[in-house]
Design a protein around this motif. Structure first.
Motif, PDB file in Angstrom:
ATOM      1  N   PHE A   1       8.880   2.977  -5.641  1.00 56.63           N
ATOM      2  CA  PHE A   1       9.698   4.126  -6.018  1.00 56.63           C
ATOM      3  C   PHE A   1      10.836   3.699  -6.944  1.00 56.63           C
ATOM      4  N   ALA A   2      11.315   2.474  -6.794  1.00 56.76           N
ATOM      5  CA  ALA A   2      12.362   1.938  -7.667  1.00 56.76           C
ATOM      6  C   ALA A   2      11.778   1.380  -8.962  1.00 56.76           C
ATOM      7  N   ARG A   3      10.476   1.489  -9.096  1.00 55.35           N
ATOM      8  CA  ARG A   3       9.734   0.994 -10.261  1.00 55.35           C
ATOM      9  C   ARG A   3       9.864  -0.513 -10.432  1.00 55.35           C
ATOM     10  N   ARG A   4       9.967  -1.191  -9.295  1.00 52.42           N
ATOM     11  CA  ARG A   4       9.994  -2.660  -9.264  1.00 52.42           C
ATOM     12  C   ARG A   4       8.574  -3.125  -8.929  1.00 52.42           C
ATOM     13  N   TYR A   5       7.667  -2.836  -9.856  1.00 47.11           N
ATOM     14  CA  TYR A   5       6.235  -3.001  -9.625  1.00 47.11           C
ATOM     15  C   TYR A   5       5.828  -4.441  -9.349  1.00 47.11           C
ATOM     16  N   ASP A   6       6.373  -5.374 -10.108  1.00 52.24           N
ATOM     17  CA  ASP A   6       5.971  -6.768  -9.921  1.00 52.24           C
ATOM     18  C   ASP A   6       6.317  -7.266  -8.516  1.00 52.24           C
ATOM     19  N   GLU A   7       7.481  -6.880  -8.019  1.00 51.71           N
ATOM     20  CA  GLU A   7       7.863  -7.268  -6.659  1.00 51.71           C
ATOM     21  C   GLU A   7       6.958  -6.614  -5.621  1.00 51.71           C
ATOM     22  N   ALA A   8       6.623  -5.355  -5.846  1.00 53.80           N
ATOM     23  CA  ALA A   8       5.725  -4.658  -4.922  1.00 53.80           C
ATOM     24  C   ALA A   8       4.356  -5.338  -4.901  1.00 53.80           C
ATOM     25  N   ILE A   9       3.847  -5.695  -6.068  1.00 49.57           N
ATOM     26  CA  ILE A   9       2.549  -6.374  -6.154  1.00 49.57           C
ATOM     27  C   ILE A   9       2.594  -7.694  -5.408  1.00 49.57           C
ATOM     28  N   THR A  10       3.670  -8.460  -5.585  1.00 49.73           N
ATOM     29  CA  THR A  10       3.803  -9.745  -4.898  1.00 49.73           C
ATOM     30  C   THR A  10       3.787  -9.555  -3.383  1.00 49.73           C
ATOM     31  N   GLN A  11       4.541  -8.580  -2.878  1.00 48.46           N
ATOM     32  CA  GLN A  11       4.572  -8.336  -1.432  1.00 48.46           C
ATOM     33  C   GLN A  11       3.217  -7.888  -0.905  1.00 48.46           C
ATOM     34  N   LEU A  12       2.564  -7.010  -1.633  1.00 46.17           N
ATOM     35  CA  LEU A  12       1.272  -6.502  -1.168  1.00 46.17           C
ATOM     36  C   LEU A  12       0.204  -7.590  -1.186  1.00 46.17           C
ATOM     37  N   LYS A  13       0.220  -8.449  -2.195  1.00 46.22           N
ATOM     38  CA  LYS A  13      -0.737  -9.569  -2.233  1.00 46.22           C
ATOM     39  C   LYS A  13      -0.492 -10.519  -1.070  1.00 46.22           C
ATOM     40  N   ALA A  14       0.777 -10.728  -0.726  1.00 46.53           N
ATOM     41  CA  ALA A  14       1.094 -11.579   0.436  1.00 46.53           C
ATOM     42  C   ALA A  14       0.553 -10.946   1.712  1.00 46.53           C
ATOM     43  N   SER A  15       0.625  -9.640   1.821  1.00 51.29           N
ATOM     44  CA  SER A  15       0.083  -8.954   2.992  1.00 51.29           C
ATOM     45  C   SER A  15      -1.428  -9.096   3.065  1.00 51.29           C
TER      46      SER A  15
END
Length: 164
Positions: A10-24
């Motif tokens: 939602f904050a448009r911090r896509y790269d961070e979201a991708i990193t967290q989701l890949k870790a999950s």
């Protein structure tokens, strides 16, 4: 630890979201929700082929109408209109026998350029008092419709209903 991408997306911090989701996904590569969220972040980032790949890897793809709707959205945005239309038609026909979230249909229709129809389904979603309308104002997945005056009117309607 499973992470929810929402605040980052939602904050448009896509790269961070991708990193967290890949870790999950390292912890549980078959967790459908994480695959769906990663696909959604890829889609909102404009990485449609990656989004399509994630949606197709999700174990619940065939039984989850919302997951199929976001797949149709990414397919449409990637230029694969025929397959997207086929999926939307299947989802619409399923509505006669099972619950299909109205906002799922709206997402796919908006990506297909069917904005008038998308707004009809969004209005149904609000009337049904579904759980997702509260995210309309912040979730980037709705950016296709955000600049339409009907979207602002819908947000005002949602915010007004919170007072009820």
């Amino acid at each position: 630890m499973r992470t929810w991408h929402g605040p980052l997306n939602f904050a448009r911090r896509y790269d961070e979201a991708i990193t967290q989701l890949k870790a999950s996904l390292i912890l549980d590569p078959n967790f459908t929700v994480t695959r769906r969220y990663l696909g959604t972040v890829y889609d909102t980032r404009g990485m449609y082929n990656e989004a399509i790949a994630e949606y197709r890897k999700a174990p619940g793809l065939n039984s989850d109408p919302y997951l199929r709707a976001v797949l149709a959205r990414s397919l449409a945005r990637a230029g694969q209109r025929a397959e997207a239309v086929k999926i939307v038609d299947e989802i619409l026909s399923e509505r006669a026998s099972r619950y299909v979230p109205s906002n799922a249909i709206a997402l796919a229709l908006a990506a297909l350029g069917e904005k008038d129809k998308a707004f009809v389904w969004l209005e149904k979603d609000v009337a049904e008092r579904a759980s997702r309308p509260a995210q309309y104002s912040t979730n980037p997945i709705w950016d296709d419709l955000r600049h339409d005056p009907r979207f602002a009117a819908l947000i005002r309607k949602i915010e007004g209903s919170k007072l009820d």
